[in-house]
Write a protein that holds these residues in place. Structure first.
Motif, PDB file in Angstrom:
ATOM      1  N   LEU A 156      97.842   6.429  19.024  1.00  0.00           N
ATOM      2  CA  LEU A 156      98.880   6.794  19.480  1.00  0.00           C
ATOM      3  C   LEU A 156      98.349   7.241  21.076  1.00  0.00           C
ATOM      4  O   LEU A 156      97.895   7.462  21.603  1.00  0.00           O
ATOM      5  CB  LEU A 156      99.245   8.156  19.182  1.00  0.00           C
ATOM      6  N   ASP A 160     105.023   7.156  21.767  1.00  0.00           N
ATOM      7  CA  ASP A 160     105.155   7.288  20.461  1.00  0.00           C
ATOM      8  C   ASP A 160     105.753   8.515  19.978  1.00  0.00           C
ATOM      9  O   ASP A 160     106.675   8.710  18.934  1.00  0.00           O
ATOM     10  CB  ASP A 160     104.303   7.071  19.895  1.00  0.00           C
ATOM     11  N   HIS A 164     107.611   9.580  16.260  1.00  0.00           N
ATOM     12  CA  HIS A 164     107.357  10.828  15.083  1.00  0.00           C
ATOM     13  C   HIS A 164     108.179  12.200  14.863  1.00  0.00           C
ATOM     14  O   HIS A 164     107.920  12.787  13.924  1.00  0.00           O
ATOM     15  CB  HIS A 164     106.060  11.519  16.520  1.00  0.00           C
ATOM     16  N   MET A 190     100.316  14.299  21.798  1.00  0.00           N
ATOM     17  CA  MET A 190      99.268  12.926  22.747  1.00  0.00           C
ATOM     18  C   MET A 190      99.035  13.271  23.239  1.00  0.00           C
ATOM     19  O   MET A 190      98.593  12.414  23.826  1.00  0.00           O
ATOM     20  CB  MET A 190     100.958  12.116  22.190  1.00  0.00           C
ATOM     21  N   ALA A 207      98.584   5.367  15.491  1.00  0.00           N
ATOM     22  CA  ALA A 207      99.359   4.991  15.349  1.00  0.00           C
ATOM     23  C   ALA A 207      99.678   3.862  14.024  1.00  0.00           C
ATOM     24  O   ALA A 207      98.903   2.765  14.020  1.00  0.00           O
ATOM     25  CB  ALA A 207     100.930   4.634  16.421  1.00  0.00           C
ATOM     26  N   CYS A 209     101.071   0.763  12.478  1.00  0.00           N
ATOM     27  CA  CYS A 209     103.085   0.114  12.380  1.00  0.00           C
ATOM     28  C   CYS A 209     102.213  -1.145  12.217  1.00  0.00           C
ATOM     29  O   CYS A 209     101.523  -1.317  11.918  1.00  0.00           O
ATOM     30  CB  CYS A 209     102.272  -0.516  14.163  1.00  0.00           C
ATOM     31  N   THR A 215     106.635  -0.204  16.792  1.00  0.00           N
ATOM     32  CA  THR A 215     107.358   1.201  16.046  1.00  0.00           C
ATOM     33  C   THR A 215     106.273   1.733  15.339  1.00  0.00           C
ATOM     34  O   THR A 215     105.674   1.728  13.814  1.00  0.00           O
ATOM     35  CB  THR A 215     108.641   0.890  15.772  1.00  0.00           C
ATOM     36  N   PRO A 216     105.646   3.270  15.273  1.00  0.00           N
ATOM     37  CA  PRO A 216     105.060   3.760  14.547  1.00  0.00           C
ATOM     38  C   PRO A 216     105.529   4.365  13.113  1.00  0.00           C
ATOM     39  O   PRO A 216     107.132   4.348  13.078  1.00  0.00           O
ATOM     40  CB  PRO A 216     104.483   5.426  15.236  1.00  0.00           C
ATOM     41  N   THR A 219     100.986   8.145  11.476  1.00  0.00           N
ATOM     42  CA  THR A 219      99.475   8.345  12.269  1.00  0.00           C
ATOM     43  C   THR A 219      98.577   8.369  11.121  1.00  0.00           C
ATOM     44  O   THR A 219      98.166   8.672   9.700  1.00  0.00           O
ATOM     45  CB  THR A 219      99.986   9.170  13.076  1.00  0.00           C
ATOM     46  N   TYR A 238      95.595  11.394   7.246  1.00  0.00           N
ATOM     47  CA  TYR A 238      97.062  10.203   7.412  1.00  0.00           C
ATOM     48  C   TYR A 238      98.577  10.124   7.108  1.00  0.00           C
ATOM     49  O   TYR A 238      98.203  12.103   6.219  1.00  0.00           O
ATOM     50  CB  TYR A 238      97.251   8.674   7.071  1.00  0.00           C
TER      51      TYR A 238
END
Length: 325
Positions: A156, A160, A164, A190, A207, A209, A215-216, A219, A238
């Motif tokens: 991460l 992001d 988020h 972060m 992250a 993806c 692009t996340p 998490t 998660y």
């Protein structure tokens, strides 16, 4: 304490030489305006309401050398002499700070856990800790990733934050964030995640993806040190943003997290803890090969505990019913 982030509240101890002095001291403090609140559940420590007109404070009455007194002194002295641990303590409190307005009990429980750990260290206890064997492995963590052809886990980053904030909904904030995030709380999270990656843990924030996209979609945290866990246990936490749910991506992400544990840590097993009101998490755990080892009603934290061993002799054989994740 110099250099330590904290709420603007001073903790004060009135120390008396013997238990026989407690009652007279309570009376003297009452005469000075402080209202006695009892021990608030901590034997040997008498608490008092904050006196209006003074700087914000917590006032306690303790007997010299008693356990509450030693706890306060040992904790203070340990942080003063171990600046790295003091900063870790501060980082935990910063991460928990959003809960002050939304879930005070969870804030207190989280803070108590790190305090107990540091007190144990202050008194020479050996705390089992899982660490990445080579702490320099992730010095260049920006280039690290794990993928299975569909899903990629990568560290991460500050980039992001906007995704988020845009992706977080009530489900995500309830089960994972501990409250609605703000730009400030996300920024702090972060920043701390980056520090932990550089330091080799004990928490690795990923992250989630799609392969080929940065692009996340959600998490995932791999947590190598958790209060109350047995040596060798890691925790996985998660969450997916709404648009990514229902496509098997969380199960794939969990499998990749297990591969991370296998390759880069000495963990022997992983836990996924799910509250009764969060059936998605329990379903993902079972699909990812975890076994229910403790029902929510029997666990120490009210979560259902699911466990899976970290395999060291080769890749996990995915059951046929899970192969279509």
């Amino acid at each position: 304490m110099p250099g330590l982030d904290a709420k603007p509240v001073i903790d004060l101890d009135v120390v008396v030489p013997a238990a026989s002095h407690v009652a007279p001291a309570i009376a003297a403090l009452a005469d000075a305006g402080w209202v006695h609140e009892g021990n608030l559940g901590i034997a040997g420590r008498e608490a008092f309401e904050m006196l209006p007109g003074l700087p914000l404070h917590h006032l306690y009455l303790v007997v010299e050398g008693s356990q509450p007194h030693r706890n306060h002194v040992d904790f203070r002295d340990f942080l003063r002499s171990h600046p790295a641990e003091a900063q870790r303590y501060a980082a935990v409190k910063r991460e928990l700070s959003p809960l002050l307005d939304t879930d005070r009990q969870s804030y207190t429980e989280g803070k108590n856990a790190i305090v107990e750990e540091l007190l144990a260290l202050a008194r020479g206890a050996s705390i089992p800790a899982l660490r990445v064997p080579n702490r320099g492995t992730f010095a260049n963590h920006e280039t690290f990733s794990l993928g299975d052809g569909t899903v990629v886990l990568r560290p991460l980053t500050m980039d992001d934050a906007a995704a988020h904030l845009a992706g977080e909904d009530s489900e995500f904030s309830t089960w994972l964030s501990g409250g609605v995030s703000t730009e400030e709380t996300v920024r702090r999270h972060m920043e701390r995640s980056q520090v932990l990656w550089r330091d080799g843990g004990p928490i690795f924030a990923f992250a989630i993806c799609h392969e080929g996209s940065n692009t996340p979609l959600g998490t995932l945290d791999v947590q190598l040190e958790q209060p109350g866990f047995a040596p060798g246990q890691a925790n996985l936490a998660y969450g997916l943003y709404p648009a990514a749910r229902g496509h098997g991506l969380a199960t794939r992400a969990v499998d990749l997290a297990m591969e991370f544990l296998r390759r880069h840590t000495d963990a022997t097993s992983a836990l996924i803890r799910a509250l009764p009101g969060n059936p998605r998490s329990a379903t993902v755990a079972l699909r990812a090969g975890f076994t229910l080892v403790c029902a929510a009603g029997d666990s120490p934290d009210g979560h259902a505990w699911h466990q899976r061993e970290v395999e060291r002799d080769g890749p996990r054989q995915v059951p046929a019913q899970v192969s279509g994740r």
